[in-house]
Design a protein around this motif. Structure first.
Motif, PDB file in Angstrom:
ATOM      1  N   ILE A 268      -0.470   0.712  -0.312  1.00  0.00           N
ATOM      2  CA  ILE A 268      -0.877  -0.434  -1.116  1.00  0.00           C
ATOM      3  C   ILE A 268      -1.654  -1.361  -0.196  1.00  0.00           C
ATOM      4  N   TYR A 269      -2.845  -1.752  -0.649  1.00  0.00           N
ATOM      5  CA  TYR A 269      -3.734  -2.584   0.162  1.00  0.00           C
ATOM      6  C   TYR A 269      -4.274  -3.738  -0.671  1.00  0.00           C
ATOM      7  N   VAL A 270      -4.520  -4.856  -0.030  1.00  0.00           N
ATOM      8  CA  VAL A 270      -5.238  -5.966  -0.659  1.00  0.00           C
ATOM      9  C   VAL A 270      -6.656  -5.891  -0.116  1.00  0.00           C
ATOM     10  N   ILE A 271      -7.627  -5.785  -1.033  1.00  0.00           N
ATOM     11  CA  ILE A 271      -9.021  -5.588  -0.644  1.00  0.00           C
ATOM     12  C   ILE A 271      -9.905  -6.647  -1.288  1.00  0.00           C
ATOM     13  N   PRO A 272     -11.068  -6.918  -0.702  1.00  0.00           N
ATOM     14  CA  PRO A 272     -12.016  -7.803  -1.367  1.00  0.00           C
ATOM     15  C   PRO A 272     -12.378  -7.210  -2.739  1.00  0.00           C
ATOM     16  N   ASP A 273     -12.564  -8.071  -3.702  1.00  0.00           N
ATOM     17  CA  ASP A 273     -12.822  -7.620  -5.066  1.00  0.00           C
ATOM     18  C   ASP A 273     -14.036  -6.694  -5.158  1.00  0.00           C
ATOM     19  N   ASP A 274     -15.012  -6.920  -4.320  1.00  0.00           N
ATOM     20  CA  ASP A 274     -16.235  -6.108  -4.363  1.00  0.00           C
ATOM     21  C   ASP A 274     -16.265  -5.044  -3.256  1.00  0.00           C
ATOM     22  N   PHE A 275     -15.101  -4.639  -2.771  1.00  0.00           N
ATOM     23  CA  PHE A 275     -14.994  -3.709  -1.648  1.00  0.00           C
ATOM     24  C   PHE A 275     -15.849  -2.460  -1.829  1.00  0.00           C
ATOM     25  N   PHE A 276     -15.800  -1.842  -2.991  1.00  0.00           N
ATOM     26  CA  PHE A 276     -16.503  -0.578  -3.208  1.00  0.00           C
ATOM     27  C   PHE A 276     -18.013  -0.774  -3.379  1.00  0.00           C
ATOM     28  N   LEU A 277     -18.455  -2.016  -3.511  1.00  0.00           N
ATOM     29  CA  LEU A 277     -19.886  -2.300  -3.642  1.00  0.00           C
ATOM     30  C   LEU A 277     -20.506  -2.816  -2.349  1.00  0.00           C
ATOM     31  N   GLN A 278     -19.673  -3.199  -1.393  1.00  0.00           N
ATOM     32  CA  GLN A 278     -20.168  -3.782  -0.150  1.00  0.00           C
ATOM     33  C   GLN A 278     -20.852  -2.735   0.732  1.00  0.00           C
ATOM     34  N   PRO A 279     -22.045  -3.055   1.230  1.00  0.00           N
ATOM     35  CA  PRO A 279     -22.687  -2.141   2.187  1.00  0.00           C
ATOM     36  C   PRO A 279     -21.897  -2.143   3.497  1.00  0.00           C
ATOM     37  N   GLY A 280     -21.931  -1.013   4.177  1.00  0.00           N
ATOM     38  CA  GLY A 280     -21.234  -0.914   5.451  1.00  0.00           C
ATOM     39  C   GLY A 280     -19.835  -0.337   5.340  1.00  0.00           C
ATOM     40  N   ASN A 281     -19.348  -0.151   4.124  1.00  0.00           N
ATOM     41  CA  ASN A 281     -18.005   0.404   3.937  1.00  0.00           C
ATOM     42  C   ASN A 281     -18.041   1.890   3.598  1.00  0.00           C
ATOM     43  N   GLU A 282     -19.189   2.522   3.773  1.00  0.00           N
ATOM     44  CA  GLU A 282     -19.344   3.914   3.346  1.00  0.00           C
ATOM     45  C   GLU A 282     -18.326   4.849   4.007  1.00  0.00           C
ATOM     46  N   HIS A 283     -18.115   4.676   5.312  1.00  0.00           N
ATOM     47  CA  HIS A 283     -17.197   5.572   6.021  1.00  0.00           C
ATOM     48  C   HIS A 283     -15.773   5.434   5.491  1.00  0.00           C
ATOM     49  N   ILE A 284     -15.298   4.208   5.349  1.00  0.00           N
ATOM     50  CA  ILE A 284     -13.922   4.017   4.877  1.00  0.00           C
ATOM     51  C   ILE A 284     -13.785   4.487   3.427  1.00  0.00           C
ATOM     52  N   LYS A 285     -14.821   4.304   2.608  1.00  0.00           N
ATOM     53  CA  LYS A 285     -14.782   4.803   1.226  1.00  0.00           C
ATOM     54  C   LYS A 285     -14.685   6.327   1.220  1.00  0.00           C
ATOM     55  N   GLU A 286     -15.437   6.986   2.095  1.00  0.00           N
ATOM     56  CA  GLU A 286     -15.369   8.449   2.218  1.00  0.00           C
ATOM     57  C   GLU A 286     -13.964   8.900   2.596  1.00  0.00           C
ATOM     58  N   VAL A 287     -13.360   8.222   3.558  1.00  0.00           N
ATOM     59  CA  VAL A 287     -12.016   8.577   4.004  1.00  0.00           C
ATOM     60  C   VAL A 287     -11.014   8.391   2.859  1.00  0.00           C
ATOM     61  N   ILE A 288     -11.124   7.279   2.155  1.00  0.00           N
ATOM     62  CA  ILE A 288     -10.217   7.026   1.030  1.00  0.00           C
ATOM     63  C   ILE A 288     -10.323   8.147   0.009  1.00  0.00           C
ATOM     64  N   LEU A 289     -11.539   8.505  -0.382  1.00  0.00           N
ATOM     65  CA  LEU A 289     -11.722   9.525  -1.410  1.00  0.00           C
ATOM     66  C   LEU A 289     -11.346  10.923  -0.920  1.00  0.00           C
ATOM     67  N   LYS A 290     -11.524  11.180   0.367  1.00  0.00           N
ATOM     68  CA  LYS A 290     -11.189  12.500   0.919  1.00  0.00           C
ATOM     69  C   LYS A 290      -9.683  12.664   1.109  1.00  0.00           C
ATOM     70  N   GLU A 291      -9.013  11.610   1.548  1.00  0.00           N
ATOM     71  CA  GLU A 291      -7.617  11.698   1.949  1.00  0.00           C
ATOM     72  C   GLU A 291      -6.613  11.245   0.895  1.00  0.00           C
TER      73      GLU A 291
ATOM     74  N   VAL B 216      -3.953   0.694  -4.893  1.00  0.00           N
ATOM     75  CA  VAL B 216      -2.798   1.568  -4.696  1.00  0.00           C
ATOM     76  C   VAL B 216      -3.315   2.984  -4.499  1.00  0.00           C
ATOM     77  N   LEU B 217      -3.005   3.553  -3.331  1.00  0.00           N
ATOM     78  CA  LEU B 217      -3.438   4.910  -2.993  1.00  0.00           C
ATOM     79  C   LEU B 217      -2.234   5.826  -2.861  1.00  0.00           C
ATOM     80  N   GLN B 218      -2.464   7.108  -3.091  1.00  0.00           N
ATOM     81  CA  GLN B 218      -1.458   8.129  -2.821  1.00  0.00           C
ATOM     82  C   GLN B 218      -2.133   9.233  -2.036  1.00  0.00           C
ATOM     83  N   GLY B 219      -1.547   9.590  -0.903  1.00  0.00           N
ATOM     84  CA  GLY B 219      -2.126  10.615  -0.046  1.00  0.00           C
ATOM     85  C   GLY B 219      -2.220  11.960  -0.742  1.00  0.00           C
ATOM     86  N   LYS B 220      -3.314  12.670  -0.510  1.00  0.00           N
ATOM     87  CA  LYS B 220      -3.482  13.991  -1.113  1.00  0.00           C
ATOM     88  C   LYS B 220      -2.530  15.008  -0.530  1.00  0.00           C
ATOM     89  N   GLN B 221      -2.041  14.778   0.690  1.00  0.00           N
ATOM     90  CA  GLN B 221      -1.110  15.728   1.284  1.00  0.00           C
ATOM     91  C   GLN B 221       0.265  15.632   0.643  1.00  0.00           C
TER      92      GLN B 221
END
Length: 93
Positions: free
Chosen positions: A1-24, A49-54
């Motif tokens: 469970i994370y608290v994130i900026p409301d526009d987190f997924f739209l912010q430039p520069g977050n591409e790597h962390i977005k990739e990790v979130i979607l992959k993992e 709220v995330l749940q690990g794929k493993q």
């Protein structure tokens, strides 16, 4: 469970962390916090709220997307909390 900026997924520069979130992980919920609890609209946050794929999980579970009402509106807040509780009970392991 994370608290994130409301526009987190739209912010430039977050591409790597977005990739990790979607992959993992699977995104299980995004709950937008009420605007009236922030001094500045640009500081608005959401709960992610995330749940690990493993982990043993079911991809058919429903994702919860909602905006919490102002906490000054007791009836709407109670309804929102009931919705969260219902979602949790329907989707727990």
């Amino acid at each position: 469970i994370y608290v994130i900026p409301d526009d987190f997924f739209l912010q430039p520069g977050n591409e790597h962390i977005k990739e990790v979130i979607l992959k993992e992980s699977f995104i299980r919920a995004i709950i937008k916090l009420p605007l009236d609890i922030f001094i500045d609209e640009n500081k608005q946050k959401s709960i992610l709220v995330l749940q690990g794929k493993q982990e043993k999980n079911d991809v058919k579970k429903k994702m919860l997307l909602m905006t919490l009402p102002a906490f000054t509106d007791k009836r709407k807040t109670e309804n929102a909390l009931k919705k969260i509780e219902s979602w949790f009970n329907e989707n727990k392991e």
